[in-house]
Design an enzyme around this catalytic site. Structure first.
Site, PDB file in Angstrom:
ATOM      1  N   GLY A 178      -9.833  16.351 -32.246  1.00  0.00           N
ATOM      2  CA  GLY A 178      -9.861  14.906 -32.412  1.00  0.00           C
ATOM      3  C   GLY A 178     -10.552  14.491 -33.697  1.00  0.00           C
ATOM      4  N   SER A 224     -12.986  22.495 -28.547  1.00  0.00           N
ATOM      5  CA  SER A 224     -11.762  22.568 -29.347  1.00  0.00           C
ATOM      6  C   SER A 224     -10.996  21.251 -29.255  1.00  0.00           C
ATOM      7  CB  SER A 224     -10.891  23.755 -28.926  1.00  0.00           C
ATOM      8  OG  SER A 224     -10.377  23.608 -27.623  1.00  0.00           O
ATOM      9  N   ASP A 225     -11.021  20.605 -28.093  1.00  0.00           N
ATOM     10  CA  ASP A 225     -10.433  19.273 -27.972  1.00  0.00           C
ATOM     11  C   ASP A 225     -11.156  18.277 -28.877  1.00  0.00           C
ATOM     12  OD1 ASP A 225      -8.319  19.581 -26.200  1.00  0.00           O
ATOM     13  OD2 ASP A 225      -9.546  19.265 -24.425  1.00  0.00           O
ATOM     14  N   LEU A 226     -12.478  18.258 -28.783  1.00  0.00           N
ATOM     15  CA  LEU A 226     -13.259  17.279 -29.535  1.00  0.00           C
ATOM     16  C   LEU A 226     -13.145  17.493 -31.037  1.00  0.00           C
ATOM     17  CD1 LEU A 226     -16.417  17.246 -27.251  1.00  0.00           C
ATOM     18  CD2 LEU A 226     -14.749  15.409 -27.501  1.00  0.00           C
TER      19      LEU A 226
END
Length: 407
Positions: A184, A179-181
């Protein structure tokens, strides 16, 4: 070398992964990215080790491998943005930037006069992107967002992991912070779209990116499966709900993936394994029958596959035209000739380690390919350079700011 974003400057106030991943994408495409970090500490991920980058004598440096993954191509400036002088320097840098990225808690930068409304007064065409766990609005806006929690809340873990009725069944997070990637990546797309809009109209804008929004969006067909049927999808582990065999199998020395897409491929699979009888059996002759009798068939196939090594199976199935592939460890990934041919490892000079190995960008562009000019910077490595070149600070002014702990 021509770059797509060589005319763009990004002021990066983010840390950890989602925001830095966006900034690194922009840096790879040529943008001048100025990373603002806390004096003495820097980005949290600098200390998220081991492992750490090693110097030429084999000793650990202070740069964690985690930090190296998301900060290539940037210039590091240490700055105390809680101080009035630090806030003024941010405003001065924002005036000379096209994009500001930040991932502070909702409202935190407003008290410093560094929110979008404040910086827009300094630069009306500014593009300002905020990355948070839950966005700027809604009942959860003030909550801190963590990738692991978002994977659970956004539905990903409800479909990831072994079936509940099998040993080891239950929810499972991804092996990387998806979810972070993905946030981004979506932030990168949004910034690029905002730049295109600005170039046409002269208008800047605010971008509100939330990890939860992205996690829900990236459920893709699983989300629409639910919306169409009203039935939440379930976990299938490495199997497929509608195709058999379409899963992993243990070999004599590892695992392989077999992705049989039709009855002809199935016959070739079992013929290659010396078990043509498994195609002649009416219970397994067609895919609907194999799905119906998977609990009988799969153990028989598993016993067949275990008789050979991973490479023996890959060779046999590729020759037979059966879709298959290995499950590689990362050492095997970077030794793979296709990965090497595509240039997915890059080695850059590094001021303390001599050189640093990094994973290259997957963006292959004929006219403006990604650049790899700068390794992940040391903490504050470019503070004096940026203040002198962009803000015309003298050596005496920089020394005085340093003495007062502003930089």
């Amino acid at each position: 070398m021509k770059t797509a974003l060589g005319h763009i400057r990004v002021l990066d106030l983010t840390r950890v992964l989602a925001g830095p991943w966006c900034a690194q994408n922009l840096a790879d495409l040529g943008a001048d990215v100025i990373k603002i970090e806390r004096p003495g500490a820097g980005d949290d991920t600098r200390s998220w080790g081991p492992p750490y980058l090693r110097d030429e004598q084999g000793h650990d440096t202070t740069e964690a491998a985690y930090y190296l993954a998301a900060n290539r191509g940037k210039r590091s400036v240490t700055l105390d943005i809680a101080s009035p002088d630090g806030q003024e320097i941010v405003r001065q840098l924002a005036r000379q930037s096209d994009v500001v990225l930040e991932n502070y808690k909702v409202g935190q930068l407003k008290k410093y006069g560094l929110d979008y409304a404040s910086l827009k007064q300094e630069k009306p065409d500014l593009i300002y992107c905020s990355v948070t766990g839950f966005g700027q609005t809604g009942p959860y806006a003030q909550r801190a967002g963590y990738d692991f929690i978002i994977q659970g809340m956004g539905g990903f873990m409800s479909i990831t992991g072994e079936r509940d009725d099998l040993p080891g069944g239950g929810p499972q997070k991804a092996g990387v912070a998806i979810s972070d990637l993905m946030t981004g990546m979506y932030a990168t797309i949004a910034v690029m779209a905002a730049l295109a809009h600005r170039d046409r109209t002269g208008e800047g804008q605010y971008i509100d990116m939330a990890l939860l929004d992205v996690q829900v969006a990236m459920m893709a067909n699983m989300g629409t499966n639910y919306l169409a049927s009203g039935k939440p999808p379930v976990r299938w582990g490495n199997a497929h709900p509608n195709i058999v065999p379409y899963q992993t199998f243990a070999t004599a020395d590892g695992h392989i993936i077999v992705a049989v897409g039709n009855d002809g491929q199935y016959r070739k699979f079992v013929d290659a394994g010396g078990r043509p009888d498994l195609a002649q059996d009416e219970r397994f002759a067609t895919n609907p029958m194999r799905v119906r009798h998977r609990d009988i068939l799969v153990p028989l196939l598993a016993e067949m596959v275990k008789t050979r090594t991973k490479q023996e199976w890959i060779d046999a199935l590729e020759a037979a035209g059966v879709p298959c592939g290995p499950i590689n460890r990362l050492d095997e990934v970077f030794e793979n000739p296709q990965v090497q041919a595509r240039g997915l490892r890059v080695d850059l000079p590094h001021p303390t380690a001599g050189k640093v190995g990094l994973v290259g960008s997957p963006m292959k562009m004929s006219a403006t390919p990604p650049r790899y000019d700068l390794p992940p910077p040391l903490l504050g490595q470019h503070t004096a350079e940026v203040l002198a070149d962009l803000l015309r600070k003298s050596d005496e002014e920089i020394a005085e700011l340093r003495a007062r702990g502003v930089i």
